[in-house]
Design an enzyme around this catalytic site. Structure first.
Site, PDB file in Angstrom:
ATOM      1  N   THR A  28     -28.068 -26.526 -33.313  1.00  0.00           N
ATOM      2  CA  THR A  28     -28.582 -27.836 -33.723  1.00  0.00           C
ATOM      3  C   THR A  28     -27.581 -28.633 -34.549  1.00  0.00           C
ATOM      4  OG1 THR A  28     -29.681 -26.712 -35.568  1.00  0.00           O
ATOM      5  CG2 THR A  28     -30.999 -27.179 -33.623  1.00  0.00           C
ATOM      6  N   GLU A  69     -44.133 -19.899  -4.921  1.00  0.00           N
ATOM      7  CA  GLU A  69     -43.821 -21.139  -5.631  1.00  0.00           C
ATOM      8  C   GLU A  69     -44.785 -22.257  -5.243  1.00  0.00           C
ATOM      9  OE1 GLU A  69     -41.853 -21.008  -8.049  1.00  0.00           O
ATOM     10  OE2 GLU A  69     -41.117 -19.014  -7.557  1.00  0.00           O
TER      11      GLU A  69
END
Length: 672
Positions: free
Chosen positions: A237, A456
């Site tokens: 970060t 899927e």
């Protein structure tokens, strides 16, 4: 790539070798002189005689009668005053050496007892031998002359290794010195302009910069700047980058050190380095000392397994003492970074040491766009690339991941021979960073490919028809990362909370792959391992942490931490009874079973749509959310993607793919 001229490289190397300051020419010369002196001493000690053997006087008399003693060289009788024995030296007659072995000595010496051989000189002269008498009266001088070359040899040897000894001693004396690396002002060009996406954190550290620039502004009012600033946040970060930006903005020296640099194998080194680090900071004030990954040295004291002396705890004690006695008016500020604040010692976090904690969170959509713009300055973007769209499609990405997205897109565009980066490269780089690279060369049988397509399709169909789900982004049966297929969905905006209905619908979507296999084939595979793990984790958090179970109520069961702190948590007993644990297990199973039944009901009702999506995936391999919605609404694709080019079987690698126990058709989601 530029080619180097081997001749120029050779010349350069030879010049460098000649000018190498580390090559000890003086030592080599001294060593050669010592060897020469030692050899000269050994040669001169024997006079004109080379190889000499020592024989008894009886053998000497025998060789004398046999005519083996040479008359060409004079015999040398060495006389020492005060002693009854003398030394007689001489040579052998050529061709009459007593020993016929090759390399036998040419000369001899023997000890003569003068008490029994007083007329030795006259007897030898009568036989035609010439005898020279040499006096050796000074025993001390003789001993000195014998041992002086040896002493001189060791003295020269010492000078030869003196530099090495000096370097070794220097390293030993500096072992307890700090390893903090100083970043000079002219080299530290990072400022707040180079840091984006952490505006709140920059506002909090702005007053530190103002204090370093003008400390009297705060001292007039009696204000005290924080002694230490602890930056907390997930990896990537920008905590280290923000610390460098503070130093660059304030234009002060910046010392950087890692928490692991304090701890060594020798006792007391860590504490010594802590003290030396603060001494360096005082000499360079005003400055900033940055300790990265401070959790390596700042963990809780007294929680390790076993007893005894802990070197890491002594290092922490030294750090606590130095920070407590540190005068902030000197202009030295300690900044530390960690992503494990839960394991830090409470004494380190109290006011007076690390007075302020700054949380550096993952950037929001606006922050991600700013970070992308900062990194996009170093690459060439094509017209039409909207970084705002890329930012909205990367929820949960850290600053490091966004920088990697830009870099991967640039590399991909270079491999494709493009002059600029387009949106296609940006999207492919985003998927690669989060979900892995496509493995199109993996040889998959048609049966496994069909199974993956229906798996899927089950995820995708449930994601679209259920009410409380995030929009579908992309479905693919191309192997990517550890999975043979993936269903990706992204939220419309950054989400920091999840409603109960959203979590229940997410459980149903997770179950969709296994349910689709069961409905179509009447059998299941081991490809739902990741789905099962994800569903169990969501259900258990709903029951134990989020209070979303009507039966168990709003009670937290257990202290849930991401990491186990060995020693503190291993002996901790559960905060609930065994009966409650059974209730938790039953409630978790109920949530998963209910979601499974809901998935069976929805997919059974829409089996034709399920089959249509699976067939489209088998034909095109990758479909986005818009195309899936076209199939659901119209039963077919209106705007199909370009067909894929078939890969010839002989172009595939000739190997048997290893069975995938996890992630086959697994659902991959972006974290909220």
């Amino acid at each position: 790539m530029a080619q180097l001229d081997p001749r120029s490289s050779k010349d350069k190397n030879s010049r460098n070798f000649g000018n190498d300051n580390n090559f000890n020419w003086r030592g080599i010369l001294l060593f050669a002189c010592a060897i020469a002196l030692l050899g000269g001493f050994l040669f001169s000690r024997n006079g004109n005689y080379g190889n000499v053997e020592e024989i008894s006087f009886t053998d000497f008399e025998k060789y004398l009668d046999e005519g083996r003693i040479s008359k060409e060289e004079p015999l040398q009788l060495i006389v020492t005053e005060g002693r009854s024995t003398q030394t007689l030296r001489g040579g052998y007659e050529k061709g009459k050496k007593p020993s016929s072995v090759a390399g036998a000595p040419d000369h001899f010496k023997t000890t003569v007892f003068m008490e029994y051989n007083k007329d030795l000189k006259s007897e030898l002269e009568n036989r035609g031998y010439k005898v020279d008498i040499k006096a050796d009266s000074d025993v001390m001088l003789s001993a000195i002359l014998q041992f002086l070359p040896i002493a001189l040899f060791f003295l020269i040897l010492y000078f030869f290794f003196r530099q090495q000894i000096r370097n070794a001693g220097k390293g030993a004396l500096n072992f307890g010195k700090s390893k903090a690396r100083m970043l000079a002002r002219d080299r530290n060009r990072v400022t707040f302009k180079d840091v984006a996406g952490v505006e709140e954190a920059k506002e909090e550290v702005q007053e530190i910069v103002d204090f370093l620039k003008d400390p009297k502004k705060f001292q007039k009012l009696g204000g005290r700047i924080p002694k230490g600033v602890l930056m907390v946040g997930p990896p990537g970060t920008g905590k280290t980058l923000l610390a460098r930006a503070i130093a660059g903005e304030a234009d002060v020296p910046f010392f950087s050190i890692s928490g692991s640099d304090f701890v060594e194998m020798f006792v007391g080194v860590g504490a010594s380095r802590v003290r030396d680090m603060f001494e360096q900071g005082k000499k360079s004030a005003p400055c900033i000392i940055f300790i990265d990954e401070i959790d390596a040295v700042g963990r809780h004291r007294g929680h390790g397994l076993g007893g005894g002396h802990d070197e890491r705890e002594q290092t922490l004690n030294a750090l606590l003492v130095e920070m407590d006695g540190f005068d902030t008016q000197e202009g030295v500020i300690i900044i530390a970074a960690t992503n494990r604040p839960d394991v830090l010692d409470p004494a380190l976090l109290r006011p007076g040491r690390f007075d302020r904690q700054i949380t550096v969170n993952l950037p929001d959509v606006k922050g991600r766009e700013e970070i992308l713009r900062v990194h996009a300055k170093r690459v060439k973007l094509a017209e039409g690339v909207d970084l705002g769209v890329v930012a909205r499609g990367t929820p949960g990405y850290s600053g490091a991941e966004l920088a990697n997205v830009i870099n991967e897109a640039a590399l991909l565009a270079a491999r494709r021979g493009l002059k600029a980066i387009t949106m296609a490269e940006m999207e492919e780089a985003r998927d690669k960073v989060r979900w892995g690279k496509e493995r199109r060369s993996l040889a998959i049988s048609e049966k496994e490919k069909e199974n993956t397509a229906y798996h899927e399709a089950g995820h995708a169909l449930l994601c679209e028809v259920l009410e409380h789900t995030d929009p579908l982004h992309k479905v693919t049966i191309i192997p990517r990362g550890p999975s043979l297929g993936s269903t990706m969905y992204l939220p419309l905006e950054d989400k920091y909370t999840n409603r109960k209905n959203e979590l229940l619908d997410r459980l149903v979507v997770v179950m969709g792959g296994r349910v689709a296999e069961e409905i179509v084939f009447g059998d299941v595979t081991n490809g739902a391992t990741g789905d099962i793990r994800m569903a169990t984790g969501i259900a258990r958090k709903m029951v134990c942490e989020w209070g979303m179970s009507e039966r168990l109520g709003m009670v937290e069961y257990g202290e849930h931490e991401d990491y186990v702190f060995l020693g503190r948590d291993i002996a901790r007993s559960r905060a609930y009874s065994e009966a409650t644990a059974q209730e938790i297990d039953r409630e978790v199973k109920r949530l998963c079973d209910d979601s499974y039944q809901r998935a069976i009901k929805v997919l059974t009702q829409r089996k034709e749509t399920l089959v249509a999506i699976a067939r489209a995936l088998l034909e095109y391999e990758t479909l986005d959310g818009t195309q899936i919605r076209e199939i659901i609404n119209n039963g077919r694709l209106i705007n199909p993607p370009p067909p894929i080019s078939p890969v010839k079987r002989d172009e595939l690698p000739h190997e048997t793919p290893r069975p995938q126990s996890e992630g086959v058709g697994g659902l991959t989601e972006a974290p909220a």
